[in-house]
Scaffold this motif. Structure first.
Motif, short mmCIF file in Angstrom:
data_model
loop_
_atom_site.label_atom_id
_atom_site.label_comp_id
_atom_site.label_asym_id
_atom_site.label_seq_id
_atom_site.Cartn_x
_atom_site.Cartn_y
_atom_site.Cartn_z
N LEU A 242 -19.61 -0.96 2.64
CA LEU A 242 -19.36 -2.33 1.91
C LEU A 242 -18.06 -1.58 0.99
CD1 LEU A 242 -22.17 -3.63 0.59
CD2 LEU A 242 -20.89 -4.41 2.71
N THR A 243 -17.63 -0.16 0.66
CA THR A 243 -16.67 0.05 -0.12
C THR A 243 -15.61 0.06 0.67
OG1 THR A 243 -18.08 1.07 -1.91
CG2 THR A 243 -15.35 1.87 -1.60
N SER A 244 -15.19 0.93 2.05
CA SER A 244 -14.78 1.12 2.38
C SER A 244 -14.07 -0.96 3.08
CB SER A 244 -15.20 1.71 3.82
OG SER A 244 -14.11 1.82 4.71
N LYS A 245 -15.17 -1.37 3.63
CA LYS A 245 -14.17 -3.02 3.84
C LYS A 245 -13.67 -3.40 2.79
CE LYS A 245 -18.42 -3.58 7.91
NZ LYS A 245 -19.85 -4.39 7.96
N PHE A 246 -14.01 -2.90 1.89
CA PHE A 246 -13.17 -3.73 0.82
C PHE A 246 -11.80 -3.17 0.54
CE2 PHE A 246 -12.20 -4.11 -3.67
CZ PHE A 246 -12.52 -5.46 -4.42
N ASP A 247 -11.78 -2.05 0.39
CA ASP A 247 -11.13 -1.15 0.37
C ASP A 247 -9.06 -2.08 1.74
OD1 ASP A 247 -10.99 -0.62 -1.94
OD2 ASP A 247 -12.13 1.83 -1.01
N ARG A 248 -10.18 -1.79 2.65
CA ARG A 248 -9.20 -1.90 3.72
C ARG A 248 -9.10 -3.66 3.45
NH1 ARG A 248 -12.86 0.78 7.69
NH2 ARG A 248 -14.15 -1.22 7.55
N LEU A 249 -9.70 -4.61 2.88
CA LEU A 249 -9.82 -6.32 2.69
C LEU A 249 -8.51 -6.18 1.69
CD1 LEU A 249 -10.12 -8.62 3.25
CD2 LEU A 249 -12.02 -9.07 1.67
N GLN A 250 -8.17 -5.08 0.85
CA GLN A 250 -7.57 -5.14 -0.20
C GLN A 250 -6.41 -4.77 0.71
OE1 GLN A 250 -8.64 -3.06 -3.63
NE2 GLN A 250 -7.12 -4.43 -4.69
N ALA A 251 -6.22 -3.82 1.35
CA ALA A 251 -4.89 -3.17 1.99
C ALA A 251 -4.35 -4.62 2.20
CB ALA A 251 -5.26 -1.67 2.76
N ARG A 252 -5.02 -4.72 3.03
CA ARG A 252 -4.23 -5.93 3.84
C ARG A 252 -3.75 -6.88 3.23
NH1 ARG A 252 -9.01 -5.53 7.57
NH2 ARG A 252 -9.62 -7.33 6.66
N THR A 253 -4.75 -7.44 2.19
CA THR A 253 -3.69 -8.23 0.97
C THR A 253 -2.68 -8.17 0.23
OG1 THR A 253 -6.39 -9.11 0.75
CG2 THR A 253 -4.75 -10.44 -0.66
N SER A 254 -2.99 -7.40 -0.01
CA SER A 254 -1.33 -6.67 -0.51
C SER A 254 0.16 -6.52 0.01
CB SER A 254 -1.89 -5.21 -1.59
OG SER A 254 -2.13 -4.23 -0.37
N THR A 255 -0.60 -5.65 1.93
CA THR A 255 0.72 -5.89 3.04
C THR A 255 1.14 -7.14 3.23
OG1 THR A 255 -0.92 -4.95 4.19
CG2 THR A 255 0.15 -3.58 2.99
N SER A 256 0.26 -8.01 2.93
CA SER A 256 0.67 -9.28 3.87
C SER A 256 2.12 -9.93 2.78
CB SER A 256 -0.51 -10.00 3.77
OG SER A 256 -1.11 -10.63 2.34
N SER A 257 2.52 -10.69 3.34
CA SER A 257 3.69 -12.04 2.34
C SER A 257 3.02 -12.66 1.68
CB SER A 257 3.91 -13.13 3.42
OG SER A 257 2.93 -14.10 3.72
N PRO A 258 4.23 -12.37 0.61
CA PRO A 258 3.86 -13.25 -1.20
C PRO A 258 3.56 -14.53 -0.90
CG PRO A 258 6.32 -13.05 -0.03
CD PRO A 258 5.48 -12.39 0.50
#
Length: 367
Positions: A242-258
């Motif tokens: 679960l922690t790994s999935k949350f980290d990947r989701l947060q990484a996609r959110t931070s790298t998405s368009s502003p």
């Protein structure tokens, strides 16, 4: 009787007495009848020694002697049986070694066995076995019974290791895991080191036999596997997933368009950060603001009909009171008329375009 002189051709032919070419001197048989039956030879040939590095010459000698002890003939010595049967227990490299040792090299079994061990055990293999004994360690998935059996097997493979008995017991005890040392100390009534070598060895023998009595070893460590996972390990793996999935989701959110502002639809800021003073907005932001809102009725940049144009002072043809009183038409009207009289292939002068843009922006900022 004079000895017959051989011809030159006869000197080129080997003697037919092949027994004289063997490295083994077979002892004479005094019995009236002697025969090594085919089943005896087949019995010996069932376990052949090839001389490869992974084979143990000590184990081969031990097994060969056990088989020879099962064959007893009247008036036939043990050496006579062993020296005649030993070549049938060899093959490949070991067979070639026996033939290359020289004619008549072994007339007793002791000489043959010693030469065999020297050739196929050697100093290098002896040093390796001694090192394995001195640095013995129990495996993580190994029971007490399996560790003790492996330790004794190393001693049997190198009977000339030269390590004293008390050192062997101490080496085995120190090589066990922490859990097994506690187990043995508890069974010994405090500590195994308080016992003499004989008592300590007997205790380990009994405990190893008792550990083997239970299937799989009562105190053996289970091997890791999908079916041998306890509840804590399963919970830990689930939390890590679960922690790994949350980290990947947060990484996609931070790298998405502003985020896009809900007021001006311009990326880079949100609604609370929208400039409240019209003087703080640059021409680029204003242009993006009106470009992203094509449905506003007073959009001066719209490509379709715009209601604001008819009320715009620079685009109105109405004869207002201000126009009647003025001696000349407004500058924007002059520019519009001059624009209508120019050819189609000529562009509007830069001053006129700049003036119209300044007028539009001034109207926008006022509104």
């Amino acid at each position: 009787m004079a000895e017959r002189i051989k011809s030159l051709l006869e000197y080129d032919i080997p003697d037919t007495a092949t027994e004289l070419l063997s490295s083994i001197v077979r002892p004479p048989i005094t019995a009236q009848s002697f025969e090594l039956k085919p089943q005896f030879i087949q019995f010996i040939s069932n376990d052949l020694f090839a001389g490869t590095p992974h084979e143990c010459p000590v184990s081969h000698i031990d097994g060969f002697l056990e088989k020879c002890d099962a064959i007893k003939l009247d008036s036939v010595t043990d050496d006579a049986i062993r020296l005649r049967l030993f070549p049938f227990s060899l093959r490949d490299r070991a067979k070639e070694w026996l033939r290359d040792e020289g004619i008549g090299s072994f007339d007793t079994w002791d000489k043959l066995a010693k030469a065999f061990l020297v050739r196929f055990l050697g100093q290098e293999k002896t040093a390796r076995l001694r090192n394995e004994l001195a640095t013995f360690r129990q495996f993580d998935d190994e029971s007490l019974y399996e560790a003790w059996r492996r330790f004794k097997r190393l001693q049997r493979q190198c009977p000339h290791h030269g390590i004293l008995e008390w050192m062997l017991i101490q080496t085995f005890y120190n090589g066990l895991t922490h859990e097994f040392r506690i187990y043995i100390d508890a069974a010994s009534g405090g500590s195994l080191m308080t016992k003499n070598p004989t008592e300590a060895k007997e205790l380990i023998e009994k405990m190893a036999a008792n550990d083997n009595y239970h299937p799989g070893g009562r105190h053996s460590v289970k091997k890791a596997g999908k079916l041998d996972v306890d509840a804590l390990t399963l919970l830990t793996s689930s939390v890590q997933a679960l922690t790994s999935k949350f980290d990947r989701l947060q990484a996609r959110t931070s790298t998405s368009s502003p985020e896009t502002c809900q007021m001006c639809n311009v990326q880079g800021h949100i609604a609370p950060n929208f400039p409240k003073n019209s003087s703080e907005m640059s021409i680029k932001e204003a242009t993006a603001f009106y470009t992203s809102n094509p449905k506003m009725p007073y959009d001066p940049h719209s490509n379709t009909y715009n209601e604001g144009w008819r009320n715009h002072p620079d685009f109105s043809y109405m004869n207002t009171q201000a126009q009647l009183n003025s001696p000349s038409p407004p500058p924007s009207f002059q520019a519009r008329e001059s624009f209508n009289h120019q050819p189609m292939n000529q562009q509007l002068p830069p001053q006129t375009s700049k003036y119209n843009l300044d007028s539009i922006m001034e109207t926008f900022t006022t509104s």
